[in-house]
Scaffold this motif. Sequence first.
Motif, PDB file in Angstrom:
ATOM      1  N   GLU A 167       0.715  -1.211  -0.093  1.00 51.95           N
ATOM      2  CA  GLU A 167      -0.145   0.018   0.146  1.00 51.95           C
ATOM      3  C   GLU A 167       0.875   1.186   0.041  1.00 51.95           C
ATOM      4  OE1 GLU A 167      -4.027   1.917   0.409  1.00 51.95           O
ATOM      5  OE2 GLU A 167      -3.110   0.278  -0.758  1.00 51.95           O
ATOM      6  N   SER A 168       1.829   1.255   0.864  1.00 51.61           N
ATOM      7  CA  SER A 168       2.889   2.463   0.882  1.00 51.61           C
ATOM      8  C   SER A 168       3.650   2.674  -0.549  1.00 51.61           C
ATOM      9  CB  SER A 168       3.742   2.273   1.908  1.00 51.61           C
ATOM     10  OG  SER A 168       3.115   2.077   3.303  1.00 51.61           O
ATOM     11  N   ILE A 169       4.124   1.503  -0.962  1.00 49.54           N
ATOM     12  CA  ILE A 169       4.849   1.778  -2.198  1.00 49.54           C
ATOM     13  C   ILE A 169       3.839   2.254  -3.374  1.00 49.54           C
ATOM     14  CG2 ILE A 169       4.954  -0.365  -3.209  1.00 49.54           C
ATOM     15  CD1 ILE A 169       7.636   1.865  -3.409  1.00 49.54           C
ATOM     16  N   ARG A 170       2.759   1.738  -3.380  1.00 48.09           N
ATOM     17  CA  ARG A 170       1.742   1.919  -4.452  1.00 48.09           C
ATOM     18  C   ARG A 170       1.260   3.704  -4.336  1.00 48.09           C
ATOM     19  NH1 ARG A 170      -3.709   3.059  -4.856  1.00 48.09           N
ATOM     20  NH2 ARG A 170      -4.075   2.765  -2.462  1.00 48.09           N
ATOM     21  N   LEU A 171       1.163   4.061  -3.252  1.00 46.83           N
ATOM     22  CA  LEU A 171       0.837   5.393  -2.918  1.00 46.83           C
ATOM     23  C   LEU A 171       2.112   6.310  -3.347  1.00 46.83           C
ATOM     24  CD1 LEU A 171      -1.181   5.175   0.262  1.00 46.83           C
ATOM     25  CD2 LEU A 171      -2.199   5.607  -2.205  1.00 46.83           C
ATOM     26  N   GLU A 172       3.379   5.860  -2.952  1.00 49.54           N
ATOM     27  CA  GLU A 172       4.467   6.558  -3.139  1.00 49.54           C
ATOM     28  C   GLU A 172       4.620   6.955  -4.637  1.00 49.54           C
ATOM     29  OE1 GLU A 172       9.344   5.946  -2.277  1.00 49.54           O
ATOM     30  OE2 GLU A 172       7.883   6.054  -0.714  1.00 49.54           O
ATOM     31  N   MET A 173       4.557   5.799  -5.470  1.00 49.09           N
ATOM     32  CA  MET A 173       4.698   5.873  -6.722  1.00 49.09           C
ATOM     33  C   MET A 173       3.565   6.797  -7.517  1.00 49.09           C
ATOM     34  SD  MET A 173       7.359   4.073  -7.804  1.00 49.09           S
ATOM     35  CE  MET A 173       8.146   4.676  -6.318  1.00 49.09           C
ATOM     36  N   LYS A 174       2.593   6.818  -6.973  1.00 51.57           N
ATOM     37  CA  LYS A 174       1.428   7.788  -7.391  1.00 51.57           C
ATOM     38  C   LYS A 174       1.801   9.021  -7.005  1.00 51.57           C
ATOM     39  CE  LYS A 174      -3.587   8.438  -6.854  1.00 51.57           C
ATOM     40  NZ  LYS A 174      -4.839   8.004  -6.018  1.00 51.57           N
ATOM     41  N   GLU A 175       2.216   9.057  -5.822  1.00 51.41           N
ATOM     42  CA  GLU A 175       2.659  10.866  -5.219  1.00 51.41           C
ATOM     43  C   GLU A 175       3.797  11.175  -5.995  1.00 51.41           C
ATOM     44  OE1 GLU A 175       2.118  14.082  -2.863  1.00 51.41           O
ATOM     45  OE2 GLU A 175       0.954  12.307  -3.277  1.00 51.41           O
ATOM     46  N   LEU A 176       4.885  10.527  -6.655  1.00 50.97           N
ATOM     47  CA  LEU A 176       5.764  10.759  -7.196  1.00 50.97           C
ATOM     48  C   LEU A 176       5.597  10.871  -8.761  1.00 50.97           C
ATOM     49  CD1 LEU A 176       8.476   8.974  -5.574  1.00 50.97           C
ATOM     50  CD2 LEU A 176       8.192  11.323  -5.296  1.00 50.97           C
ATOM     51  N   GLY A 177       4.248  10.542  -9.199  1.00 51.44           N
ATOM     52  CA  GLY A 177       3.858  10.938 -10.695  1.00 51.44           C
ATOM     53  C   GLY A 177       4.203   9.433 -11.451  1.00 51.44           C
ATOM     54  N   HIS A 178       4.337   8.550 -10.732  1.00 50.49           N
ATOM     55  CA  HIS A 178       4.881   7.373 -11.767  1.00 50.49           C
ATOM     56  C   HIS A 178       3.631   6.446 -11.933  1.00 50.49           C
ATOM     57  CE1 HIS A 178       8.755   8.534 -11.136  1.00 50.49           C
ATOM     58  NE2 HIS A 178       9.046   8.351 -10.112  1.00 50.49           N
ATOM     59  N   HIS A 179       2.600   7.056 -12.667  1.00 51.08           N
ATOM     60  CA  HIS A 179       1.210   6.396 -12.708  1.00 51.08           C
ATOM     61  C   HIS A 179       1.340   5.164 -13.380  1.00 51.08           C
ATOM     62  CE1 HIS A 179      -0.373   9.775 -10.572  1.00 51.08           C
ATOM     63  NE2 HIS A 179       0.184  10.579 -11.451  1.00 51.08           N
ATOM     64  N   GLY A 180       2.099   4.817 -14.108  1.00 52.66           N
ATOM     65  CA  GLY A 180       2.233   3.493 -15.080  1.00 52.66           C
ATOM     66  C   GLY A 180       2.793   2.320 -14.287  1.00 52.66           C
ATOM     67  N   ILE A 181       2.990   2.615 -13.094  1.00 54.06           N
ATOM     68  CA  ILE A 181       3.911   1.208 -12.410  1.00 54.06           C
ATOM     69  C   ILE A 181       2.487   0.775 -11.580  1.00 54.06           C
ATOM     70  CG2 ILE A 181       5.174   0.434 -10.615  1.00 54.06           C
ATOM     71  CD1 ILE A 181       7.102   2.583 -11.703  1.00 54.06           C
TER      72      ILE A 181
END
Length: 270
Positions: A167-181
């Motif tokens: 959950e944390s890494i999913r949200l971190e990727m989203k927050e950093l703009g890496h929406h394709g991951i």
Amino acid sequence: MKDVRGKAVLITGGAMGMGKLWAQHFAQDGARLILWDVNEKALKETEGELKAEGCDVIVQTMDVTDREKVYKTVTELEKKYGNIDVLVNNAGIVAGGEFLNTPDEKLAATIDIDLKALMWTMKAVLPGMIKKGAGHIVNISSASGFVGVPFMLAYTASKWGVIGLTESIRLEMKELGHHGILFTCFCPSYVDTGMFKGARAPLLTKILKPEEVIDIAYDSFINDKYFVLEPWLVKVTPFLKGLLPTPIFDLISDVLGATGSMKHWTGHSK
């Protein structure tokens, strides 16, 4: 639906059991496979079977708790074969029995393999996914990621951790703009792999067959589902636990047999 044809898929614990079933599903859809496992003999057997079916597969003997080797091996793979498109963190062990009678080494190994290793593999593949702007990570948690399970403390702790980690890494990727991951966190109840021999399924449920579990998990991955819980009792567990007072939830767990489900565990740890 996701198309994995030609994609590079890394599966940990890929030589046997559910890891092998994951590999077979990806192979049928034309993916390029990299299988990691500590069992060299089983790796070679699985490699031969997959190659006989025309699959593009690489096998590597790997201890996923060796983070420096994990980093180095992924770097070498990417230089030679390109970035990893999909990571399936399937490797895992179980340390069952009474907590005070369980050797410290087994408790530590469970946390190292079932939780900490996921950080090393994700840290290894994510830079390549970020550079490419796409990727998918599948982390295997468990129904025990939502509730306390006596006689399985380290495994339960690791699976709670997997949910929080994912959950944390999913949200971190989203927050950093890496929406394709993308991420999938799969949480099944007991699966008949041998690791849970002697465990008893809660009332109104059954010990799941590996084939049916991976059918569901793979379909969820292909359809980009994030949180996947099986069977029905697992689906309602987070809701009930959040809604009910602890004594009432404990009583329901006792009546269903969930609390004592691991009391007679005899399964192997690998």
